[in-house]
Design a protein around this motif. Structure first.
Motif, PDB file in Angstrom:
ATOM      1  N   THR A 245      40.531  32.175  30.768  1.00 18.79           N
ATOM      2  CA  THR A 245      39.979  33.423  30.231  1.00 18.79           C
ATOM      3  C   THR A 245      41.099  34.015  29.369  1.00 18.79           C
ATOM      4  OG1 THR A 245      40.751  35.089  31.826  1.00 18.79           O
ATOM      5  CG2 THR A 245      38.813  33.779  32.476  1.00 18.79           C
TER       6      THR A 245
ATOM      7  N   THR B  46      42.779  36.548  30.104  1.00 18.02           N
ATOM      8  CA  THR B  46      43.804  37.156  30.975  1.00 18.02           C
ATOM      9  C   THR B  46      44.617  36.072  31.683  1.00 18.02           C
ATOM     10  OG1 THR B  46      42.187  37.333  32.765  1.00 18.02           O
ATOM     11  CG2 THR B  46      42.483  39.275  31.347  1.00 18.02           C
TER      12      THR B  46
ATOM     13  N   GLY C  49      40.765  31.315  35.762  1.00 17.67           N
ATOM     14  CA  GLY C  49      39.918  31.662  36.902  1.00 17.67           C
ATOM     15  C   GLY C  49      39.474  30.400  37.628  1.00 17.67           C
TER      16      GLY C  49
ATOM     17  N   ILE D 264      35.323  38.994  45.099  1.00 25.12           N
ATOM     18  CA  ILE D 264      35.598  38.218  43.889  1.00 25.12           C
ATOM     19  C   ILE D 264      34.854  38.809  42.686  1.00 25.12           C
ATOM     20  CG2 ILE D 264      35.275  35.923  42.852  1.00 25.12           C
ATOM     21  CD1 ILE D 264      35.681  34.705  45.547  1.00 25.12           C
ATOM     22  N   ILE D 265      35.487  38.716  41.526  1.00 21.06           N
ATOM     23  CA  ILE D 265      34.869  39.197  40.285  1.00 21.06           C
ATOM     24  C   ILE D 265      33.834  38.180  39.790  1.00 21.06           C
ATOM     25  CG2 ILE D 265      35.302  39.738  37.846  1.00 21.06           C
ATOM     26  CD1 ILE D 265      38.131  40.677  38.703  1.00 21.06           C
TER      27      ILE D 265
ATOM     28  N   VAL E 264      29.467  45.164  43.285  1.00 21.58           N
ATOM     29  CA  VAL E 264      29.969  43.892  42.743  1.00 21.58           C
ATOM     30  C   VAL E 264      30.829  44.197  41.518  1.00 21.58           C
ATOM     31  CG1 VAL E 264      27.854  43.492  41.357  1.00 21.58           C
ATOM     32  CG2 VAL E 264      29.343  41.562  41.943  1.00 21.58           C
TER      33      VAL E 264
ATOM     34  N   SER F 103      41.461  34.620  40.332  1.00 25.01           N
ATOM     35  CA  SER F 103      42.514  33.890  39.634  1.00 25.01           C
ATOM     36  C   SER F 103      42.707  32.538  40.334  1.00 25.01           C
ATOM     37  CB  SER F 103      43.802  34.707  39.630  1.00 25.01           C
ATOM     38  OG  SER F 103      44.105  35.171  40.929  1.00 25.01           O
TER      39      SER F 103
ATOM     40  N   SER G 167      42.627  41.389  34.570  1.00 19.01           N
ATOM     41  CA  SER G 167      41.858  42.477  33.955  1.00 19.01           C
ATOM     42  C   SER G 167      42.041  43.814  34.661  1.00 19.01           C
ATOM     43  CB  SER G 167      40.368  42.109  33.975  1.00 19.01           C
ATOM     44  OG  SER G 167      39.907  42.005  35.317  1.00 19.01           O
TER      45      SER G 167
ATOM     46  N   VAL H 111      40.546  46.831  36.555  1.00 21.94           N
ATOM     47  CA  VAL H 111      39.360  46.975  37.410  1.00 21.94           C
ATOM     48  C   VAL H 111      39.039  48.463  37.552  1.00 21.94           C
ATOM     49  CG1 VAL H 111      38.306  46.514  39.665  1.00 21.94           C
ATOM     50  CG2 VAL H 111      39.919  44.847  38.692  1.00 21.94           C
TER      51      VAL H 111
ATOM     52  N   MET I  87      43.852  44.855  46.906  1.00 18.27           N
ATOM     53  CA  MET I  87      45.066  45.596  46.603  1.00 18.27           C
ATOM     54  C   MET I  87      46.006  45.704  47.799  1.00 18.27           C
ATOM     55  SD  MET I  87      44.505  46.265  43.477  1.00 18.27           S
ATOM     56  CE  MET I  87      45.473  47.626  42.835  1.00 18.27           C
TER      57      MET I  87
HETATM   58  O1  TXA Z   1      41.458  38.912  34.775  1.00 14.57           O
HETATM   59  C1  TXA Z   1      40.901  38.785  35.866  1.00 14.57           C
HETATM   60  O2  TXA Z   1      40.333  39.735  36.437  1.00 14.57           O
HETATM   61  C2  TXA Z   1      40.946  37.400  36.528  1.00 14.57           C
HETATM   62  C3  TXA Z   1      40.135  36.450  35.639  1.00 14.57           C
HETATM   63  C4  TXA Z   1      39.980  35.089  36.263  1.00 14.57           C
HETATM   64  O3  TXA Z   1      38.889  37.017  35.362  1.00 14.57           O
HETATM   65  N1  TXA Z   1      40.421  37.453  37.854  1.00 14.57           N
HETATM   66  C5  TXA Z   1      41.093  38.017  38.895  1.00 14.57           C
HETATM   67  O4  TXA Z   1      40.452  37.929  40.122  1.00 14.57           O
HETATM   68  O5  TXA Z   1      42.170  38.557  38.772  1.00 14.57           O
HETATM   69  P1  TXA Z   1      41.149  38.235  41.516  1.00 14.57           P
HETATM   70  O6  TXA Z   1      40.222  37.782  42.552  1.00 14.57           O
HETATM   71  O7  TXA Z   1      42.483  37.627  41.520  1.00 14.57           O
HETATM   72  O8  TXA Z   1      41.202  39.792  41.575  1.00 14.57           O
HETATM   73  C6  TXA Z   1      40.011  40.533  41.763  1.00 14.57           C
HETATM   74  C7  TXA Z   1      40.318  41.961  42.116  1.00 14.57           C
HETATM   75  C8  TXA Z   1      40.826  42.084  43.543  1.00 14.57           C
HETATM   76  O9  TXA Z   1      41.827  43.080  43.609  1.00 14.57           O
HETATM   77  C9  TXA Z   1      39.561  42.513  44.300  1.00 14.57           C
HETATM   78  O10 TXA Z   1      39.828  43.204  45.481  1.00 14.57           O
HETATM   79  C10 TXA Z   1      38.868  43.379  43.260  1.00 14.57           C
HETATM   80  O11 TXA Z   1      39.114  42.720  42.035  1.00 14.57           O
HETATM   81  N2  TXA Z   1      37.415  43.454  43.506  1.00 14.57           N
HETATM   82  C11 TXA Z   1      36.505  42.463  43.412  1.00 14.57           C
HETATM   83  N3  TXA Z   1      35.274  42.897  43.748  1.00 14.57           N
HETATM   84  C12 TXA Z   1      35.400  44.209  44.057  1.00 14.57           C
HETATM   85  C13 TXA Z   1      34.490  45.220  44.482  1.00 14.57           C
HETATM   86  N4  TXA Z   1      33.193  44.974  44.673  1.00 14.57           N
HETATM   87  N5  TXA Z   1      34.985  46.448  44.707  1.00 14.57           N
HETATM   88  C14 TXA Z   1      36.287  46.707  44.506  1.00 14.57           C
HETATM   89  N6  TXA Z   1      37.194  45.801  44.116  1.00 14.57           N
HETATM   90  C15 TXA Z   1      36.764  44.563  43.890  1.00 14.57           C
END
Ligand code: TXA
Ligand code: MG
Length: 326
Positions: free
Chosen positions: A41, A43, A46, A72-73, A126, A151, A189, A191, A235
């Motif tokens: 991506t 960033t 993934g 997960i995103i 989500v 990630s 990214s 959030v 976090m």
């Molecule tokens: O740039 C990015 O966001 C990358 C690329 C692959 O898209 N993805 C990424 O995913 O960094 P990950 O899983 O490493 O981080 C996702 C973050 C976590 O801190 C998670 O807790 C938060 O997003 N998150 C996911 N779903 C959530 C939700 N429903 N409510 C609050 N936080 C959420």
């Protein structure tokens, strides 16, 4: 421990071209069958699975060693896919989507029932984003389903900013990697939770608080250390942790401290912030990974106030603080 089960295949697509679509189609078919594909991506890389397939999503948690309470995103290629997974799209979301998608802004919205609880760790929200990477978008489109993707690193390791990083962590555990070279941004990214009033910034990234506030109202910033609030469960985990210890030194004391440590037989690395935050963001995780490989014991780091705390600078400071263990 996860046993090595699979042969991980690499598809190299350095630049998006229509003739590469047939290769992307192979990876998309793997997603449809419940497999795992690491993809670029803008960033970081993934680790993708069909977001609507609970079993596939569970395998992401297994191969990463990810805590199951960390949601997960979900990545979408168009608004039609977004509508399939969220109950409604508030006006704030519409404005932000218009301005920043595709791009490094993840929006937390109320989820529809078809999104498995494995994706959202049981939350009724989500997190969704549309990545600004043509290969990623083509993969999602071809798969025909939204793609859940954290990630593509082992949990607790720095996020991968090239395909080699992904292989180092996940070789033999996933089906495919689409290698598209180095990612542009280098940190994950932004959030933003749109289910709170005011909206809450849960993780700083390339899209800054100021940029968001130009489009919608003033937003709140999540206090990471406020341990009774687990809005963004991810976090609370120690992220981006290098094996070396990070120690902060004033610039003028750095040289002397370095000498002393070397005398004591320590392997050291020095991290200075004389570049633009964008440049630091791009290379930070690769540095941390390289230093791990070299067996660095101590990273001597300039004070974080040397980094401009605006724009992506805030994201860099956030990741470094967490790499240093809070
Ligand atoms: O740039 C990015 O966001 C990358 C690329 C692959 O898209 N993805 C990424 O995913 O960094 P990950 O899983 O490493 O981080 C996702 C973050 C976590 O801190 C998670 O807790 C938060 O997003 N998150 C996911 N779903 C959530 C939700 N429903 N409510 C609050 N936080 C959420
Ligand atoms: Mg991650």
């Amino acid at each position: 421990m996860v046993k090595i089960l699979k042969k991980t295949r690499i598809i190299t697509i350095l630049r998006y071209k229509t003739e590469n679509l047939k290769h992307i189609a192979v990876a998309a078919a793997v997603i449809q069958k419940g497999g795992l594909v690491a993809f670029p991506t803008e960033t970081v890389y993934g680790l993708g699975a069909n977001a609507l397939d609970a079993t596939a999503v569970r395998s992401i948690f297994i191969v990463k060693g990810r805590q199951c309470d960390n949601p997960i995103i979900v990545h979408v290629a168009d608004q039609k896919q977004l509508k399939k997974i969220v109950i409604d799209i508030p006006i704030t979301a519409k404005k932000l989507i218009k301005k920043f998608w595709p791009g490094p802004l993840t929006l937390v919205l109320k989820k529809k029932k078809n999104v498995p609880k494995d994706v959202t760790a049981g939350l009724n929200t989500v997190a969704v984003r549309m990545p600004a990477n043509r290969i990623a978008l083509a993969l999602i489109k071809k798969a025909g389903v939204p793609i859940a993707a954290p990630s593509a690193n082992l949990s607790g390791r720095p996020s991968p900013t090239n395909a080699k990083h992904v292989l180092d962590d996940l070789n033999g555990k996933i089906d495919y990697i689409i290698d598209s070279g180095k990612t542009h941004i280098g940190v994950e990214s932004t959030v933003l939770d749109l289910t709170t009033s005011p909206p809450t910034l849960l993780r700083p990234g390339a899209i800054s608080k100021e940029q968001i506030e130009k489009v919608i109202c003033e937003i709140a910033v999540h206090k990471v250390l406020d341990s009774n609030v687990l809005k963004s469960p991810g976090m609370k985990y120690k992220h981006y942790a290098p094996k070396a210890k990070i120690v902060f030194y004033k610039s003028e004391k750095m040289q002397l401290a370095a000498k002393e440590l070397v005398k004591k037989g320590k392997k050291i690395a020095i991290l200075r912030f004389n570049k633009h935050p964008k440049e630091i963001a791009k290379n930070l995780f690769a540095y941390l990974r390289n230093w791990d490989k070299k067996g660095i014991d101590i990273i001597l780091c300039e004070p974080l106030d040397k980094i401009k705390k605006e724009g992506i600078g805030l994201a860099v400071v956030d990741r470094l603080k967490r790499a240093a263990g809070g």
